[in-house]
Design a protein around this motif. Structure first.
Motif, PDB file in Angstrom:
ATOM      1  N   PRO A  31      68.933  65.820  -0.336  1.00 37.60           N
ATOM      2  CA  PRO A  31      69.581  66.693  -1.344  1.00 37.60           C
ATOM      3  C   PRO A  31      68.696  67.841  -1.795  1.00 37.60           C
ATOM      4  O   PRO A  31      69.189  68.931  -2.063  1.00 37.60           O
ATOM      5  CB  PRO A  31      69.888  65.723  -2.494  1.00 37.60           C
ATOM      6  N   PRO A  35      70.811  71.352  -0.079  1.00 37.50           N
ATOM      7  CA  PRO A  35      71.942  70.908  -0.926  1.00 37.50           C
ATOM      8  C   PRO A  35      73.303  71.121  -0.278  1.00 37.50           C
ATOM      9  O   PRO A  35      74.190  70.275  -0.399  1.00 37.50           O
ATOM     10  CB  PRO A  35      71.783  71.762  -2.195  1.00 37.50           C
ATOM     11  N   PHE A  38      73.809  68.512   2.390  1.00 33.63           N
ATOM     12  CA  PHE A  38      74.069  67.213   1.781  1.00 33.63           C
ATOM     13  C   PHE A  38      75.508  67.127   1.259  1.00 33.63           C
ATOM     14  O   PHE A  38      76.150  66.090   1.371  1.00 33.63           O
ATOM     15  CB  PHE A  38      73.069  66.981   0.646  1.00 33.63           C
TER      16      PHE A  38
END
Length: 508
Positions: A31, A35, A38
């Motif tokens: 993450p 991001p 993810f």
């Protein structure tokens, strides 16, 4: 790319395979590092779980319609669905009990007649996988233990590999507990470890709406820096392998009390003062750790025994042991150099008593002087240096008749030092010279014939500056340091004194 292709699975994979593939992909797509990736991985994982649950539900419904399975298997398949399904498959005609399911939800089968109804369970949302139970105290204990024993690089790797922290919601919820624990952990973490944890949990940001996080992070950083300084000071004595005296001092503060070692430190000159200096340095850095990381008995003993502003019984006992020892050692040394003289030995007891009485009187005088100095600063807002200067000038004025040259010399030196020690020495020197001229100008001609006139003039000129400072400090309610830093009042005072000098010469 289908969601199953994103996870590297076949379209007919079951829920267990989907979860294993998701855990495998999480190690590649973290993450914090990616991001967006993810988020895409999480959406693919949710969609795969939803498809697998729909497939299991449809299979159970088909088997129920064909009579090859009972309602328990269908209920189990529906209960294992991770969350509400957007579009449920139509119910077959052979299962009319599922036709009344509310719109937008998966049809849930009714239990068979005579069977115990299954416990109602909340649907599991697949928005983000989180553990059902998170032990905060165990996590903080493991985090701080790892941060104190390992390098910052290892700490960063440990935080990235901590699987519960893959949840962004959990990571955000841990910000306040982690910041509060950082501010209160004992021993404090090093500043580098604190910075790593603060960066990972995004603590101390200026845009953070919670000011407590910034405060706790500032407290943690300050305690960590002071702890490092505290251990660095102790390290100077801990690692002194070639200095026996430093090892004695360190052992006295760290290890249990040993009276022969304590007596040896007390009798050797300068060692008690060195030990007190070490304790004062440690007290300025971390007063809360003096009794935690050191021997509290030794700390209390030496702080009281070496306190120059208190006549403690420990201090008296050390003086009572050192004075006879030093006196006898000095007599022996002089007798070895100058020949044997029995007179000092015959009166040794009387001389030792006189020396001890002199020491006690000097100690009491010093204690009274320091207390008077604090009283002057706190109550009267007087600078002790200015008060001592005025007292010295008053003594010079009193002795001017008997010792005129010495009194004038001392008063001149005092006035020059007062002028040179200011932040603006040029106006002060001008004030000193003009004050001398004004004092000479207003002195009556009949008084100039006396021998005390010249020193009294110098004393009056030297007293102008401290009196000016004290008057302004009392008038405006400021410190004497602030008065000494300004030059405007001195120029005005110089003009007034010059006018007085001119008027005095004209009148005479």
């Amino acid at each position: 790319m289908t969601p199953f292709h994103r996870l590297g699975l076949a379209p007919d994979s079951d829920e267990r395979a989907i979860k294993r593939a998701y855990a495998r992909e999480l190690k590649r797509c973290r993450p914090d590092d990616d991001p967006d990736g993810f988020q895409a991985l999480n959406e693919a994982y949710q969609q795969c779980l939803r498809i697998a649950a729909q497939r299991a539900f449809a299979l159970a419904a088909a088997q129920d319609a064909e009579g090859g399975s009972d309602d328990t298997q269908t209920e189990t398949a529906a209960r294992e669905m991770p969350g509400p399904v957007a579009s449920a498959p139509p119910s077959p005609p052979a299962a009319p009990t599922r036709a009344s399911a509310p719109a937008g939800e998966a049809a849930r089968p009714r239990p068979a007649p005579g069977s115990r109804p299954a416990a109602r369970e909340e649907p599991q949302h697949a928005a983000e996988p989180q553990p059902r139970y998170f032990d905060l105290q165990a996590f903080l204990s493991e985090l701080f233990d790892f941060a104190q024993r390992r390098l910052t690089v290892d700490l960063q790797r440990w935080l990235r590999d901590c699987e519960p922290l893959y949840s962004l919601q959990l990571k955000h919820a841990l910000r306040a507990p982690v910041a509060h624990a950082l501010a209160e952990c004992e021993p404090p973490l090093a500043p580098a470890a604190t910075d790593v944890i603060a960066e990972y949990f995004d603590l101390g940001a200026l845009y953070d709406p919670d000011p407590r996080l910034r405060h706790w992070l500032a407290v943690a950083s300050d305690r960590g820096a002071r702890s490092v300084a505290f251990e660095r000071i102790l390290g100077e004595y801990r690692n002194a392998h070639d200095r026996l005296v430093d090892r004695w001092l360190f052992n006295e503060l760290q290890r249990p009390a040993l009276w022969p070692r304590r007596a040896l430190i007390a009798l050797i000159p300068t060692l008690p003062s060195r030990l007190r200096g070490l304790l004062l340095r440690l007290q300025r850095v971390g007063p809360e750790w003096l009794e935690q990381r050191l021997n509290p008995g030794a700390v209390g003993f030496w702080l009281r025994a070496c306190d120059p502003e208190r006549l403690d019984p420990r201090r008296i006992a050390i003086a009572a042991a050192r004075i006879p020892l030093y006196y006898l050692a000095a007599i022996w040394f002089l007798s070895m150099l100058m020949g044997f003289d029995p007179a000092p030995r015959e009166n040794a007891a009387r001389n030792i008593g006189l020396v001890f009485a002199g020491w006690a009187a000097a100690a009491l005088a010093w204690i009274g002087l320091r207390r008077m100095q604090r009283w002057m600063v706190q109550r009267m807002r007087w600078d002790p240096l200015s008060a001592y200067t005025l007292a010295l000038l008053a003594a010079c004025a009193a002795c001017a008749y008997w010792l005129p040259f010495q009194a004038a010399l001392i008063a001149g030196i005092v006035g020059f030092v007062q002028a040179r020690s200011r932040a603006t020495p040029v106006p002060a020197m001008v004030c000193l010279l003009v004050a001398a001229l004004a004092a000479v100008a207003i002195t009556p001609p009949a008084a100039r014939a006396y021998d005390a006139t010249a020193p009294l003039v110098v004393v009056a000129a030297a007293a102008v500056l401290p009196l000016h400072d004290l008057a302004l400090a009392r008038r405006f309610g400021v410190t004497l340091a602030e008065v000494r830093a300004g030059a405007g009042k001195l120029w005005r005072l110089a003009q007034i004194l010059a006018a007085v000098a001119v008027a005095g010469y004209l009148l005479h």
